[in-house]
Design a protein around this motif. Structure first.
Motif, PDB file in Angstrom:
ATOM      1  N   VAL A 178       7.923  12.022  -6.096  1.00 29.95           N
ATOM      2  CA  VAL A 178       9.242  12.562  -5.796  1.00 29.95           C
ATOM      3  C   VAL A 178      10.169  11.385  -5.500  1.00 29.95           C
ATOM      4  N   TYR A 179      11.449  11.647  -5.640  1.00 27.57           N
ATOM      5  CA  TYR A 179      12.399  10.573  -5.352  1.00 27.57           C
ATOM      6  C   TYR A 179      13.411  11.074  -4.351  1.00 27.57           C
ATOM      7  N   PRO A 180      13.658  10.399  -3.281  1.00 25.89           N
ATOM      8  CA  PRO A 180      13.084   9.128  -2.867  1.00 25.89           C
ATOM      9  C   PRO A 180      11.620   9.272  -2.444  1.00 25.89           C
ATOM     10  N   GLN A 181      10.873   8.200  -2.639  1.00 26.86           N
ATOM     11  CA  GLN A 181       9.446   8.225  -2.328  1.00 26.86           C
ATOM     12  C   GLN A 181       9.188   7.777  -0.896  1.00 26.86           C
ATOM     13  N   PRO A 182       8.284   8.461  -0.235  1.00 24.17           N
ATOM     14  CA  PRO A 182       7.885   7.998   1.095  1.00 24.17           C
ATOM     15  C   PRO A 182       7.003   6.755   0.965  1.00 24.17           C
ATOM     16  N   PRO A 183       6.832   6.027   2.057  1.00 26.80           N
ATOM     17  CA  PRO A 183       5.921   4.876   1.998  1.00 26.80           C
ATOM     18  C   PRO A 183       4.480   5.336   1.763  1.00 26.80           C
ATOM     19  N   PHE A 184       3.652   4.403   1.310  1.00 25.47           N
ATOM     20  CA  PHE A 184       2.239   4.715   1.141  1.00 25.47           C
ATOM     21  C   PHE A 184       1.627   5.081   2.487  1.00 25.47           C
ATOM     22  N   PRO A 185       0.826   6.137   2.523  1.00 28.35           N
ATOM     23  CA  PRO A 185       0.073   6.394   3.754  1.00 28.35           C
ATOM     24  C   PRO A 185      -1.170   5.506   3.730  1.00 28.35           C
ATOM     25  N   PHE A 186      -1.415   4.794   4.785  1.00 33.45           N
ATOM     26  CA  PHE A 186      -2.614   3.957   4.849  1.00 33.45           C
ATOM     27  C   PHE A 186      -3.099   3.899   6.291  1.00 33.45           C
ATOM     28  N   PRO A 187      -3.692   5.012   6.775  1.00 31.92           N
ATOM     29  CA  PRO A 187      -4.136   5.054   8.172  1.00 31.92           C
ATOM     30  C   PRO A 187      -5.278   4.084   8.459  1.00 31.92           C
ATOM     31  N   ASP A 188      -5.971   3.607   7.417  1.00 32.78           N
ATOM     32  CA  ASP A 188      -7.089   2.679   7.606  1.00 32.78           C
ATOM     33  C   ASP A 188      -6.646   1.226   7.687  1.00 32.78           C
ATOM     34  N   LEU A 189      -5.336   0.983   7.792  1.00 30.88           N
ATOM     35  CA  LEU A 189      -4.832  -0.382   7.863  1.00 30.88           C
ATOM     36  C   LEU A 189      -5.459  -1.089   9.061  1.00 30.88           C
ATOM     37  N   PRO A 190      -6.152  -2.212   8.822  1.00 30.34           N
ATOM     38  CA  PRO A 190      -6.797  -2.919   9.930  1.00 30.34           C
ATOM     39  C   PRO A 190      -5.799  -3.323  11.012  1.00 30.34           C
TER      40      PRO A 190
END
Length: 125
Positions: A94-106
């Protein structure tokens, strides 16, 4: 120094991410202050994606790609900015796009990695 690169980060005949590995070598060598990477990271138009011939799910391959980028830029100490693309197969198109979800980010990378929406405005220094 700001390094900007745009995907796709795979060759057209495979999803081995060789161009991404080459880019990470440049980041390690040149040690830019900021590294901005624009998708697609796993291109929806890639032949193996369109024919569903990947060895894992789209989200698994994408997470592996993100982990490779984050770990590959860690030693350079660069601020890392990841911008999605409408052609990222594992992300909302979709536009605008949300940021990438990355809950595992160290935890050690949270101050250094910035996941932004598309479009976005960046204020560098």
């Amino acid at each position: 120094m700001v390094l900007v690169a745009c995907g796709p980060f795979t060759p057209s005949d495979g999803v081995a991410f060789e161009p991404l590995s080459d880019l990470l070598e440049v980041v390690a060598r040149d040690r830019p202050d900021v590294c901005i990477l624009l998708g697609p990271f796993l291109d929806a138009k890639h032949e193996q994606v369109e024919s569903c011939r990947l060895l894992g799910s789209f989200s698994d391959v994408f997470r592996l790609c993100l982990r490779t980028i984050i770990e590959g830029t860690r030693s350079a100490g660069s601020q890392l900015v990841l911008v999605p693309s409408l052609r990222d197969v594992s992300h909302d198109f979709v536009y605008p796009q949300p940021p990438f979800p990355f809950p595992d980010l160290p935890k050690e990378d949270r101050a250094r990695v910035l996941l932004v929406p598309e479009p976005c405005t960046l204020d560098i220094d």
